[in-house]
Design an enzyme around this catalytic site. Structure first.
Site, PDB file in Angstrom:
ATOM      1  N   GLY A   1     -61.477 -19.717  55.886  1.00 55.27           N
ATOM      2  CA  GLY A   1     -61.464 -20.508  54.657  1.00 55.27           C
ATOM      3  C   GLY A   1     -61.225 -19.620  53.452  1.00 55.27           C
ATOM      4  O   GLY A   1     -61.867 -18.590  53.306  1.00 55.27           O
TER       5      GLY A   1
ATOM      6  N   LYS B   1     -73.123 -39.985  60.001  1.00 55.27           N
ATOM      7  CA  LYS B   1     -74.092 -40.294  61.060  1.00 55.27           C
ATOM      8  C   LYS B   1     -75.116 -41.290  60.546  1.00 55.27           C
ATOM      9  O   LYS B   1     -75.522 -42.196  61.247  1.00 55.27           O
ATOM     10  CB  LYS B   1     -74.822 -39.007  61.473  1.00 55.27           C
ATOM     11  CG  LYS B   1     -74.078 -38.241  62.552  1.00 55.27           C
ATOM     12  CD  LYS B   1     -74.977 -37.171  63.158  1.00 55.27           C
ATOM     13  CE  LYS B   1     -74.130 -36.000  63.626  1.00 55.27           C
ATOM     14  NZ  LYS B   1     -74.680 -34.710  63.296  1.00 55.27           N
TER      15      LYS B   1
ATOM     16  N   VAL C   1     -48.142 -33.799  43.767  1.00 56.29           N
ATOM     17  CA  VAL C   1     -47.507 -34.546  44.853  1.00 56.29           C
ATOM     18  C   VAL C   1     -46.787 -35.800  44.385  1.00 56.29           C
ATOM     19  O   VAL C   1     -46.049 -36.421  45.143  1.00 56.29           O
ATOM     20  CB  VAL C   1     -48.531 -34.926  45.952  1.00 56.29           C
ATOM     21  CG1 VAL C   1     -49.163 -33.673  46.519  1.00 56.29           C
ATOM     22  CG2 VAL C   1     -49.601 -35.875  45.440  1.00 56.29           C
TER      23      VAL C   1
ATOM     24  N   THR D   1     -71.361 -30.246  54.398  1.00 58.46           N
ATOM     25  CA  THR D   1     -71.081 -29.475  53.179  1.00 58.46           C
ATOM     26  C   THR D   1     -69.579 -29.398  52.900  1.00 58.46           C
ATOM     27  O   THR D   1     -69.152 -29.532  51.753  1.00 58.46           O
ATOM     28  CB  THR D   1     -71.645 -28.036  53.270  1.00 58.46           C
ATOM     29  OG1 THR D   1     -71.198 -27.445  54.482  1.00 58.46           O
ATOM     30  CG2 THR D   1     -73.164 -28.041  53.251  1.00 58.46           C
TER      31      THR D   1
ATOM     32  N   LEU E   1     -69.281 -35.830  56.685  1.00 56.40           N
ATOM     33  CA  LEU E   1     -69.601 -35.640  55.265  1.00 56.40           C
ATOM     34  C   LEU E   1     -70.731 -34.625  55.133  1.00 56.40           C
ATOM     35  O   LEU E   1     -71.741 -34.855  54.491  1.00 56.40           O
ATOM     36  CB  LEU E   1     -69.969 -36.992  54.625  1.00 56.40           C
ATOM     37  CG  LEU E   1     -70.107 -37.039  53.096  1.00 56.40           C
ATOM     38  CD1 LEU E   1     -68.833 -36.631  52.408  1.00 56.40           C
ATOM     39  CD2 LEU E   1     -70.501 -38.452  52.634  1.00 56.40           C
TER      40      LEU E   1
ATOM     41  N   LYS F   1     -60.285 -17.781  66.893  1.00 63.01           N
ATOM     42  CA  LYS F   1     -59.366 -17.659  65.759  1.00 63.01           C
ATOM     43  C   LYS F   1     -58.117 -16.874  66.150  1.00 63.01           C
ATOM     44  O   LYS F   1     -57.003 -17.201  65.740  1.00 63.01           O
ATOM     45  CB  LYS F   1     -60.082 -16.984  64.582  1.00 63.01           C
ATOM     46  CG  LYS F   1     -61.182 -17.868  64.005  1.00 63.01           C
ATOM     47  CD  LYS F   1     -62.089 -17.094  63.073  1.00 63.01           C
ATOM     48  CE  LYS F   1     -63.192 -17.981  62.512  1.00 63.01           C
ATOM     49  NZ  LYS F   1     -64.255 -17.185  61.853  1.00 63.01           N
TER      50      LYS F   1
END
Lengths: 433, 433
Positions: A135, A46, A34, A14, A12, A206
């Site tokens: 992204g 954590k 959907v 950014t 959890l 990548k």
């Protein structure tokens, strides 16, 4: 199947926070897309006490990964925690427990993508990783959906924002590599230890992922030849510019006769090439397919919002596949055996810059040597150097094999008139070759 | 729902033939993607006897459109016949008979898209038209899926291959407009009557479709201001190049405070702009969204194979939605009332070329006039002309409103020192504005 789909998050930070926000704020839109609600069941964190940027029922948080990985109520595990060995273990266990996976973890997919993929297929599960490459640039979906009926011959990518930012600053503002790097660090585009970016390793990961998909061949990280940008000088960029080229760190994947080559290396592009105007921290992937011709995807490449958006579109795709009963089929296993080109099959143009003794016959000797190795010149620039008695020679060759280049470089080093080979960069030609 | 999905085709030209081939050759892959077979039930053709490039059971062919449009066995009508009035009628009847529509017909969607869309929504049917804008460039899906959670502020497109081919030839090879056009005609990139392309109408149709989706506003073809490329001279391109610009026919859509402007006009782009390197017959669409930042889609834009591929991916999307029971929801009806910017809200930089009497005070008079209208200069070029007593003045302004430009142009015409306004072109600035 129950009337809704449950998600478990590993992490959890950014990106994870962005995913939670997008799911919370676009619930109605998700149902429209959907056909059923999507809810968050558990989130691995954590620190259970830490304050969060997003409103979350405290009971959803856990610090035990197996509350997510083996949770019988969870359909899709969304991995946004990073890390390699432990994370691989969690995802393998989740797949064996028939959970679908969406991950943004490029390092993991580059190193263990094949194993995870085959485990996913065995368990009829989806494994999606759009956010792992760039992204906000929907390149993986482009390779697996849109172009899936096409044979991809060549793929070139600017897939690392840090190095593209640095090269843009060097090129446009005339900064040195060191100054451009420290600017990038100040602006948050480069990390304190920039090694993985500037030495090309991040881009190589990548490219391994992209080449594997593009060629349907089990390309591994070790198959990618890598060189970074830390050796590039302002002089190189200046001479390149004089000859009509722009320098980019290019991930290059090419196949011919079912034999592939994949590399990451500083490359001079003709100024008119679509990738030459991809500047600053932006990413782009250029694909040449036999049927569709040239296509290019351009976008931010990183950032928590674009990355979270990519993760959510993967979640949407998994939910659709679950409801269509077609999970585990989207990425097929590699169809072709891995065959890499040898040095005689790799063909390119090169930019070579040399310091040569400024004496009669020096250039003639050089010419004879290239010619004897079947390499001819497309462009030549010779200039006197400030340092007395030396000349700068810049050559752009016609296409030749890497074997010939290796031979010629060896022989140049033995040539008494040549003082130093200053630089040696790939030059992108035109078209599909 | 029966265990397979049936398609009816209206038309069997090059695109229709491509669609049939793709469906025949990728049946297994289609089943993997959507979970059931896709079969062709009926095909409308003009001539039942004509020889076909593809193997088709003669019994599938019909020359009665209602064998497709009202066929109770057909789930999806694929319209690749072109035309407007008659075709609109067929598709409306098909939608009312609860058939989903996939169409490649840009003219129809530009003119009657809103009516067809609302009829589709009323009947819970899908209406997809990816192939109508730029075959092989998945821009419509990009606007409706990936970016759907983002607010789009600006969209710029090179959406007409013919004009881009002509401008590239003029720019790179120094050809005149007339010679570049006749080259394009010889190579099949321009039609015998090129009016719809070169006057910008084709691009305007595509921009109406894109702006409608991007802004979720009922933009109509008449809302698009259009000017074409037939007036562009070699001199314009030469001066533009000197000042660092490349000329493209740009479809421009921008919104601010929920007020929109949409135009198609020759535009000078800074050489470093991602659209400036989109050459020859290629298309590209650049999108600026508030969340994701800049993205760009680049591809062939036309051609029977890319277009057929776009049609088939629309078919796949419809079949998925049918099986998910979410048809009729993909493209929502316009969410915002149509509000167009007035001349005071349209803001741009312009390139203005003038022939002025070469006498003392002429330039000062010009400067005073622009200044009085709140327009300042970013770049100025003044050169003597061969024609005696005249000077050529090229100005690139800072940003100003269209109202101010209209005023200044009116006043320039009354100025005795100005002999002629040779050209007046929009100049794209940097960034999102």
């Amino acid at each position: 199947m129950k009337g809704y789909v449950s998600i478990g998050l590993l992490g959890l930070g950014t990106v994870g926070t962005g995913v939670v926000k997008l799911i919370q704020h676009h619930q109605e839109q998700l149902v429209h897309q959907v056909g059923c609600p999507v809810s968050i069941e558990k989130i691995l964190v954590k620190n259970l006490e830490k304050e969060r940027e997003v409103e979350i029922d405290q009971s959803l948080l856990t610090d035990d990964p197996y509350d997510v990985v083996l949770n019988p109520n969870i359909d899709i595990v969304v991995e946004v925690m990073g890390g390699i060995d432990e994370t691989r273990q969690y995802l393998l266990e989740a797949l064996k427990a028939k959970k679908h996976i969406v991950t943004a973890n490029k390092d993991l997919i580059a190193l263990h993508g094949s194993e995870l993929q085959s485990t996913a297929v065995e368990n009829q599960c989806d494994l999606f990783y759009e956010a792992s490459v760039a992204g906000g640039v929907p390149i993986i979906r482009g390779l697996t959906d849109g172009l899936s009926s096409d044979r991809i011959q060549k793929l070139m990518g600017i897939v690392n924002g840090t190095t593209n930012f640095i090269l843009t600053k060097m090129d446009k503002d005339g900064l040195s590599y060191e100054k451009a790097l420290s600017d990038a660090q100040e602006l948050g585009f480069a990390e304190a230890d920039p090694t993985a970016d500037v030495e090309g390793l991040d881009a190589a990961r990548k490219m391994a992922i992209l080449a594997r998909l593009a060629f349907s061949m089990n390309i591994e990280l070790d198959d990618v030849e890598v060189s970074g940008i830390s050796q590039i000088s302002k002089e190189d960029l200046k001479y390149g510019s004089t000859l009509g080229y722009t320098m980019k760190l290019i991930g290059y994947a090419h196949q011919e006769n079912e034999r592939a080559e994949v590399s990451v290396q500083p490359t001079f592009l003709p100024n008119g090439h679509p990738l030459a105007t991809v500047n600053d921290e932006y990413n782009a992937v250029y694909v040449y397919g036999e049927a569709v011709g040239e296509t290019m995807f351009y976008g931010p490449g990183a950032g928590s919002l674009p990355t979270a958006t990519s993760v959510v579109s993967d979640i949407v795709a998994v939910v659709k596949n679950m409801r269509l009963n077609v999970t585990g089929q989207s990425h097929l296993s590699p169809q072709f055996p891995k065959q890499l080109k040898n040095q005689n099959e790799k063909i390119a143009k090169y930019f070579i810059r040399l310091h040569v003794l400024d004496e009669v016959g020096a250039f003639a000797e050089l010419t004879r040597l290239f010619s004897a190795n079947a390499i001819s010149f497309e462009k030549i620039l010779q200039l006197p150097l400030d340092e007395k008695g030396l000349a700068e020679i810049v050559i752009v060759t016609h296409r030749a094999t890497m074997q010939d280049y290796e031979n010629v470089v060896q022989e140049i080093k033995n040539l008494s008139v040549v003082k130093e080979i200053k630089s040696f960069y790939r030059v992108e030609g035109d078209g599909a070759k």
